[in-house]
Design an enzyme around this catalytic site. Structure first.
Site, PDB file in Angstrom:
ATOM      1  CG  ASN A 144      -1.702   1.248   1.418  1.00 15.73           C
ATOM      2  OD1 ASN A 144      -1.834   2.033   0.472  1.00 15.73           O
ATOM      3  ND2 ASN A 144      -2.244   1.467   2.615  1.00 15.73           N
ATOM      4  CD1 TRP A 145       3.407   1.031  -2.911  1.00 15.63           C
ATOM      5  CD2 TRP A 145       3.449   2.253  -4.792  1.00 15.63           C
ATOM      6  NE1 TRP A 145       4.101   0.317  -3.850  1.00 15.63           N
ATOM      7  CE2 TRP A 145       4.145   1.034  -5.019  1.00 15.63           C
ATOM      8  CE3 TRP A 145       3.355   3.173  -5.843  1.00 15.63           C
ATOM      9  CZ2 TRP A 145       4.737   0.729  -6.245  1.00 15.63           C
ATOM     10  CZ3 TRP A 145       3.945   2.863  -7.081  1.00 15.63           C
ATOM     11  CH2 TRP A 145       4.621   1.664  -7.268  1.00 15.63           C
ATOM     12  CE  LYS A 146       0.329   3.381   4.937  1.00 16.61           C
ATOM     13  NZ  LYS A 146       0.153   3.534   6.359  1.00 16.61           N
TER      14      LYS A 146
ATOM     15  CG  HIS B 158      -5.805   1.753   5.105  1.00 18.50           C
ATOM     16  ND1 HIS B 158      -5.342   2.717   5.970  1.00 18.50           N
ATOM     17  CD2 HIS B 158      -4.788   0.876   4.937  1.00 18.50           C
ATOM     18  CE1 HIS B 158      -4.089   2.424   6.300  1.00 18.50           C
ATOM     19  NE2 HIS B 158      -3.730   1.309   5.687  1.00 18.50           N
TER      20      HIS B 158
ATOM     21  CD  GLU C  62      -2.944   5.443   6.769  1.00 12.23           C
ATOM     22  OE1 GLU C  62      -2.902   5.535   5.530  1.00 12.23           O
ATOM     23  OE2 GLU C  62      -2.027   4.905   7.447  1.00 12.23           O
TER      24      GLU C  62
ATOM     25  CD  GLU D 176      -3.612  -2.734   7.284  1.00  8.65           C
ATOM     26  OE1 GLU D 176      -2.480  -2.953   6.874  1.00  8.65           O
ATOM     27  OE2 GLU D 176      -4.245  -1.704   7.011  1.00  8.65           O
TER      28      GLU D 176
ATOM     29  N   GLY E 123       2.262   2.003  10.797  1.00  8.46           N
ATOM     30  CA  GLY E 123       3.208   3.113  10.674  1.00  8.46           C
ATOM     31  C   GLY E 123       3.894   3.495  11.976  1.00  8.46           C
TER      32      GLY E 123
ATOM     33  CB  SER F 298       5.005  -1.911  12.059  1.00 11.71           C
ATOM     34  OG  SER F 298       4.571  -0.587  12.316  1.00 11.71           O
TER      35      SER F 298
ATOM     36  N   GLY G  13       2.779  -1.176   4.294  1.00 10.57           N
ATOM     37  CA  GLY G  13       2.857   0.239   3.949  1.00 10.57           C
ATOM     38  C   GLY G  13       4.299   0.655   3.711  1.00 10.57           C
ATOM     39  N   GLY G  14       4.924   1.217   4.731  1.00  7.65           N
ATOM     40  CA  GLY G  14       6.270   1.806   4.599  1.00  7.65           C
ATOM     41  C   GLY G  14       7.278   0.907   3.908  1.00  7.65           C
TER      42      GLY G  14
END
Ligand code: PEP
Length: 257
Positions: A9-11, A100, A102, A172, A178, A218, A239-240
């Site tokens: 997920n590149w956000k 998600h 977010e 999640e 994150g 994470s 993500g990251g």
């Protein structure tokens, strides 16, 4: 056998040019092993909407799948700022992340809206990746299972059995996204097992067992092996660590000799 799924997920990261560069680097890492990888796993990237066309081109001839980070439930119309499933499908997008944390917490998307988006994705034969997860406060108050299963049920209510064969669920925990504080394999497995029971109740055993349940929060090359060793962890939403070819490629190879 459930194929594992590793989804990046590149956000809100990477312009079209940067996305193309990352895909080239990722393909340099993964293409040579694509037959071995394809035996038991799938790889997916979910770029921001405007980066999707460039990534779609860069993925030509690759087995890496293309996803989006959200989708509207109508095909077209007066919905400023939204993007529809038919638009995404023009670029070969097959999967879409829905609900998600977010979206739930920053953009206040509630279970009703998320269920509509899920139903819309299914109606357009896209594979939804439905995200569920508790906040730190909810975990500390012993509310994890209640919150996660309520979010799941709200989504499943929009997922008719006969058209939801490819549904994916991502657990999640909000406190792990994150933050560098990943759930332990045992914490994750406990929730995944409860999700599996709910999936069997909703779809019946055979179809419930086919749904993949990803862990997200994470995930790194250092913790993926112990997570993926759990019986109900069928992959990861990353993500990251998906923004660097090397770390994502290492995660994708989790558990391989
Ligand atoms: C995510 O974006 O869904 C996620 C889990 O992010 P991170 O891996 O950075 O925690």
């Amino acid at each position: 056998m459930r194929k594992k799924l590793f989804a990046g997920n590149w956000k809100m990261n990477l312009t079209p040019l940067e996305g193309r560069t990352l895909i080239a680097a990722l393909r340099a890492q993964l293409d040579r092993d694509s037959a071995a990888l394809a035996a038991d796993r799938e790889v997916l990237v979910a770029p921001p909407f405007v980066t999707i066309p460039a990534v779609s081109q860069a993925l030509a001839g690759s087995s890496i799948l293309l996803g989006a980070q959200n989708v509207h439930f109508e095909s077209k119309g007066a919905f400023t700022g939204e993007v529809s499933a038919p638009m995404l499908k023009c670029f070969g997008v097959t999967h879409v992340i829905i609900g998600h944390s977010e979206r739930r917490h920053i953009f206040k998307e509630d279970d009703d809206l998320i269920a509509k988006r899920l139903a819309g994705a299914i109606a357009h034969q896209m594979t939804p990746i439905l995200c569920v997860g508790e906040t730190l406060e909810q975990r500390q108050q012993g509310e994890t299972m209640r919150v996660v299963l309520a979010q799941l049920q709200a989504g499943l209510a929009a997922a008719p059995t006969e058209r939801s064969a490819h549904l994916v669920v991502a657990y999640e925990p909000v406190w792990a996204i994150g933050t560098g504080h990943t759930a332990t394999p045992q914490q994750a497995q406990e929730v995944h097992a409860a999700i599996r029971v709910a999936l069997r109740d909703h779809f019946g055993k055979e179809q419930g067992d086919r749904v993949r349940i990803l862990y997200g929060g994470s995930v790194t090359p250092d913790n993926i092996d112990s997570l993926i060793a759990q019986p109900d962890i069928d992959g990861a939403l990353v993500g990251g660590a998906s923004l660097k070819a090397e770390s994502f490629a290492r995660i994708v190879r989790a558990g391989m000799a």
